[in-house]
Design a protein around this motif. Sequence first.
Motif, PDB file in Angstrom:
ATOM      1  N   PHE A   1      11.666 -51.873   4.343  1.00 50.15           N
ATOM      2  CA  PHE A   1      10.385 -51.180   4.336  1.00 50.15           C
ATOM      3  C   PHE A   1      10.254 -50.202   5.502  1.00 50.15           C
ATOM      4  O   PHE A   1       9.348 -49.377   5.515  1.00 50.15           O
ATOM      5  N   GLY A   2      11.156 -50.303   6.467  1.00 48.04           N
ATOM      6  CA  GLY A   2      11.084 -49.400   7.616  1.00 48.04           C
ATOM      7  C   GLY A   2      12.394 -48.678   7.877  1.00 48.04           C
ATOM      8  O   GLY A   2      12.737 -48.391   9.031  1.00 48.04           O
ATOM      9  N   LEU A   3      13.086 -48.331   6.816  1.00 50.09           N
ATOM     10  CA  LEU A   3      14.418 -47.743   6.956  1.00 50.09           C
ATOM     11  C   LEU A   3      14.430 -46.489   7.822  1.00 50.09           C
ATOM     12  O   LEU A   3      15.345 -46.279   8.621  1.00 50.09           O
ATOM     13  N   THR A   4      13.428 -45.625   7.657  1.00 54.89           N
ATOM     14  CA  THR A   4      13.427 -44.356   8.387  1.00 54.89           C
ATOM     15  C   THR A   4      12.457 -44.341   9.567  1.00 54.89           C
ATOM     16  O   THR A   4      12.297 -43.312  10.218  1.00 54.89           O
ATOM     17  N   VAL A   5      11.817 -45.471   9.826  1.00 54.35           N
ATOM     18  CA  VAL A   5      10.977 -45.580  11.012  1.00 54.35           C
ATOM     19  C   VAL A   5      11.884 -45.593  12.244  1.00 54.35           C
ATOM     20  O   VAL A   5      12.904 -46.290  12.256  1.00 54.35           O
ATOM     21  N   PRO A   6      11.555 -44.833  13.264  1.00 55.18           N
ATOM     22  CA  PRO A   6      12.405 -44.816  14.464  1.00 55.18           C
ATOM     23  C   PRO A   6      12.620 -46.216  15.038  1.00 55.18           C
ATOM     24  O   PRO A   6      11.733 -47.078  14.966  1.00 55.18           O
TER      25      PRO A   6
ATOM     26  N   PRO B   1       4.968 -49.365  13.464  1.00 54.92           N
ATOM     27  CA  PRO B   1       5.349 -50.782  13.571  1.00 54.92           C
ATOM     28  C   PRO B   1       4.897 -51.604  12.363  1.00 54.92           C
ATOM     29  O   PRO B   1       5.615 -52.511  11.920  1.00 54.92           O
ATOM     30  N   ARG B   2       3.726 -51.295  11.826  1.00 56.94           N
ATOM     31  CA  ARG B   2       3.237 -52.042  10.665  1.00 56.94           C
ATOM     32  C   ARG B   2       4.108 -51.794   9.433  1.00 56.94           C
ATOM     33  O   ARG B   2       4.417 -52.714   8.680  1.00 56.94           O
ATOM     34  N   ILE B   3       4.487 -50.541   9.248  1.00 60.94           N
ATOM     35  CA  ILE B   3       5.357 -50.205   8.115  1.00 60.94           C
ATOM     36  C   ILE B   3       6.707 -50.874   8.280  1.00 60.94           C
ATOM     37  O   ILE B   3       7.283 -51.419   7.323  1.00 60.94           O
ATOM     38  N   ALA B   4       7.256 -50.845   9.490  1.00 57.04           N
ATOM     39  CA  ALA B   4       8.556 -51.460   9.746  1.00 57.04           C
ATOM     40  C   ALA B   4       8.529 -52.961   9.473  1.00 57.04           C
ATOM     41  O   ALA B   4       9.529 -53.542   9.039  1.00 57.04           O
TER      42      ALA B   4
ATOM     43  N   GLY C   1       1.696 -36.739  11.694  1.00 55.14           N
ATOM     44  CA  GLY C   1       0.885 -37.701  12.406  1.00 55.14           C
ATOM     45  C   GLY C   1       0.778 -37.426  13.902  1.00 55.14           C
ATOM     46  O   GLY C   1       1.671 -36.840  14.509  1.00 55.14           O
ATOM     47  N   THR C   2      -0.322 -37.859  14.477  1.00 48.91           N
ATOM     48  CA  THR C   2      -0.479 -37.784  15.928  1.00 48.91           C
ATOM     49  C   THR C   2       0.334 -38.912  16.566  1.00 48.91           C
ATOM     50  O   THR C   2       0.788 -39.849  15.897  1.00 48.91           O
ATOM     51  N   ASP C   3       0.510 -38.843  17.872  1.00 47.79           N
ATOM     52  CA  ASP C   3       1.228 -39.909  18.573  1.00 47.79           C
ATOM     53  C   ASP C   3       0.524 -41.246  18.378  1.00 47.79           C
ATOM     54  O   ASP C   3       1.177 -42.288  18.203  1.00 47.79           O
ATOM     55  N   ALA C   4      -0.800 -41.219  18.388  1.00 46.25           N
ATOM     56  CA  ALA C   4      -1.555 -42.458  18.200  1.00 46.25           C
ATOM     57  C   ALA C   4      -1.361 -43.022  16.794  1.00 46.25           C
ATOM     58  O   ALA C   4      -1.242 -44.244  16.610  1.00 46.25           O
ATOM     59  N   GLN C   5      -1.307 -42.155  15.789  1.00 45.48           N
ATOM     60  CA  GLN C   5      -1.101 -42.615  14.419  1.00 45.48           C
ATOM     61  C   GLN C   5       0.300 -43.190  14.239  1.00 45.48           C
ATOM     62  O   GLN C   5       0.482 -44.195  13.558  1.00 45.48           O
ATOM     63  N   LYS C   6       1.275 -42.580  14.859  1.00 41.84           N
ATOM     64  CA  LYS C   6       2.637 -43.109  14.797  1.00 41.84           C
ATOM     65  C   LYS C   6       2.716 -44.479  15.465  1.00 41.84           C
ATOM     66  O   LYS C   6       3.317 -45.416  14.933  1.00 41.84           O
ATOM     67  N   ALA C   7       2.104 -44.594  16.635  1.00 40.17           N
ATOM     68  CA  ALA C   7       2.133 -45.854  17.369  1.00 40.17           C
ATOM     69  C   ALA C   7       1.420 -46.967  16.605  1.00 40.17           C
ATOM     70  O   ALA C   7       1.800 -48.146  16.696  1.00 40.17           O
TER      71      ALA C   7
END
Length: 386
Positions: free
Chosen positions: A48-53, A109-112, A99-105
């Motif tokens: 579910f988080g394959l492309t999440v950093p 993690p939830r997606i991953a 996304g903003t930095d806050a949206q990424k943060a």
Amino acid sequence: MDTETFDQFLEQLERYVRERLIPAEKQVIADDKIPDEIVAEMKEMGLFGLTVPEDFGGAGLNTTQYAKVVKAMSYAAPAYRSIFSINVGMFNSAIKNGGTDAQKAKWWPRIAEGAIACFGLTEPGSGSDSAAMATTARPDPDGNGWILNGTKRYITNAPHAEVALIMARTEKDALPKNAHVSAFIVPMDTPGVSTGSPDEKMGQSGSHISDIMLDDVHVPGEALLGGETGKGFRFAMMSLDNGRISVGAASTGYARRALDSAIKYANERQAFGEPIANFQLIQQMLSESWTEIYAAEAMMADVTARVDRGENTVKHAAAFKVFASEMCGRVVDRVVQIYGGAGYLAEYDAERFFRDARIYRIYEGTTQILQLQIAKHMLREYAAGV
């Protein structure tokens, strides 16, 4: 992910597909649901988080690696890909691009960890025609947030998603082009969000779609993707490139599964005292199918390499999706023909392959819409002297 580690992961994944996912297909079809324990296993594997950093808990795959994973997963029933592909190919892509930095943060993690996402663009009266979008987002008079109203249709994973990326009209007019559309990150448990009953479909058992209804849904200002209005459509289209690569890879993997099934059947089925695999017209259908799958694999390698080099791949992603999805349709049709009368019976896999493959030519942009898109880019490049 480095090449050696990825190759090991892909080898393990291919074994998992054949030893775990394919044997469970009958249960998925009977229940119209992926077993909970398999979904948990897929989350544990990081699908579910394959492309999440990696810094945010994901695998950090590039597009070439991601497409190979989708192709490998798509050798099994399509539902297995559908449940995680929206996360990886569309929702995460939009977060990455806009996304903003806050949206990424907050969301990476939830997606991953396995939060299931959906992508709300299509509506009862609009799909590719964003100018006809009826879902609205108006400023909340009581704060800095927004109030969303409207209906989204044919939304994959909507019945069990935890978060949606919703496209909504924030301006009345579409000038400059598509600047009236913005994107909002909306948790599905927000008051006013509801979903319809899962739609009954031609194929792809275990993969669920439904309407999303938005009735005076209040979201905070930080829900606006990128923190700016008027950019939602661009973010959506950028993420659709990844979605189209995903569908192309899925079409290619499923065509390979169908062809392997036909080869096995042709060697087992006897007619006139010998396997039908010995008949030249059967061999013609097999060879045509292999050739087209090979061509799709070559296209996939090319377009994903272009993405990873940072090139504009709108035209290439559309072309790959068109060719691969149409190719898959031709392959499964030949497979039914090779099975003969048995290919028309639900008892055999060929009938299911035929039904499952039909949607690939429709979602993430129909063949006809994408052909228009390709032609428009060609004409623009000609006019610009490219």
